[in-house]
Design a protein around this motif. Structure first.
Motif: not given
Length: 300
Positions: A106, A153-154, A156-157
């Motif tokens: 992130k 998932q990452v 999307e997040e």
């Protein structure tokens, strides 16, 4: 890093990655993963290859310029990720080279956005190399290999809130299997504007292919991905980054218009099929990522 140093590490990196690949996103015993691959091989034999969709538009009609022209265009940073998850005690030192903790990932994506970088996809990259088409002022490509399920998932997040796009080089043997993405997830990524590309059927070294291997590892997996997305699949990533000049023509014959390796020098006669990427480890913070990008994509 110097190319010679990277080459000296390659055997250890390959060994570490092979173990990690069998363990994608889980602590499964290696033997269980091997059984899954054996079952998938049986499935490949029993399931026919999807028919070719002639309506799918292709980039193959674009005329590729001479190598000197392609090599004269400044390189675009291409980042390569595998697993995005926290480290586990069972992860070997070499395996950790392919793992980036979510918090670090992130931070890396945020500094790209904050520094003015715009993500591009392989088609944009290809049109730039072939036709000199204009890219954003600070382009970067984010690529994921293999198709581990946490990549969905990452995306999307982390990527979606930053309006970033990525390319996913899929190893098709693992589709719909535990700890890997499903057909539905791959289709959604494509529908959301990400790119789906090929990483062979089961991650075997392309330099060793002969005869029917090209259909098993490239042609049939390509058709399967096209049947999932309804879009052309024309970009390829070499397992382990390993390539040789002799394998480029067979890849072209199977419909690949461009191929991505890792950090060695591009081929002087066919740079389109030896586009460079760098593996991003989990111990690079944001500033280190920017520094490595700036130093890695200069010259040849």
């Amino acid at each position: 890093m110097k190319i010679q140093f990277l080459l000296s590490l390659r055997p250890a990196l390959i060994a570490g990655f092979s173990l990690l690949l069998l363990n994608c996103s889980n602590n499964k015993p290696e033997g269980a993963a091997k059984v899954a691959i054996q079952n998938a091989e049986s499935s490949l034999v029993n399931n026919p290859t999807p028919s070719n969709n002639e309506a799918i538009a292709s980039l193959s009609s674009l005329k590729v310029p001479d190598a000197v022209t392609v090599l004269s265009r400044p390189q675009i940073p291409v980042l390569c990720y595998h697993q995005v998850r926290d480290y586990r005690p069972s992860d070997s030192r070499s395996a950790r080279d392919y793992i980036v903790p979510p918090a670090v990932f992130k931070e890396q994506m945020k500094i790209l956005a904050d520094s003015g970088y715009t993500t591009i996809l392989p088609e944009q990259h290809y049109r730039y190399l072939v036709n000199g088409e204009t890219l954003p002022a600070k382009p970067v490509m984010i690529s994921f290999d293999d198709g581990c399920d946490e990549q969905f998932q990452v995306t999307e997040e982390v990527l979606k809130p930053l309006n970033q796009k990525a390319v996913f080089f899929i190893m098709t043997v693992a589709i719909n299997r535990p700890n890997f993405m499903s057909e539905e997830q791959i289709r959604k990524l494509s529908d959301d504007g990400h790119a789906i590309a090929l990483h062979t059927w089961d991650h075997n070294n392309v330099k060793k292919y002969s005869g029917e291997d090209w259909d098993k590892q490239v042609a049939k997996p390509r058709k399967r991905l096209e049947s999932i997305t309804g879009k052309p699949v024309e970009f390829f990533a070499y397992p382990f980054g390993l390539w040789s000049p002799q394998i480029i023509q067979p890849l072209k014959d199977k419909g690949m218009v461009a191929s991505y390796q890792l950090s060695t020098a591009r081929d002087s006669t066919d740079p389109i099929h030896t586009i460079r990427r760098i593996i991003v480890p989990g111990n690079w913070d944001g500033p280190q990522l920017l520094k490595r990008m700036a130093g890695s994509f200069t010259g040849k």
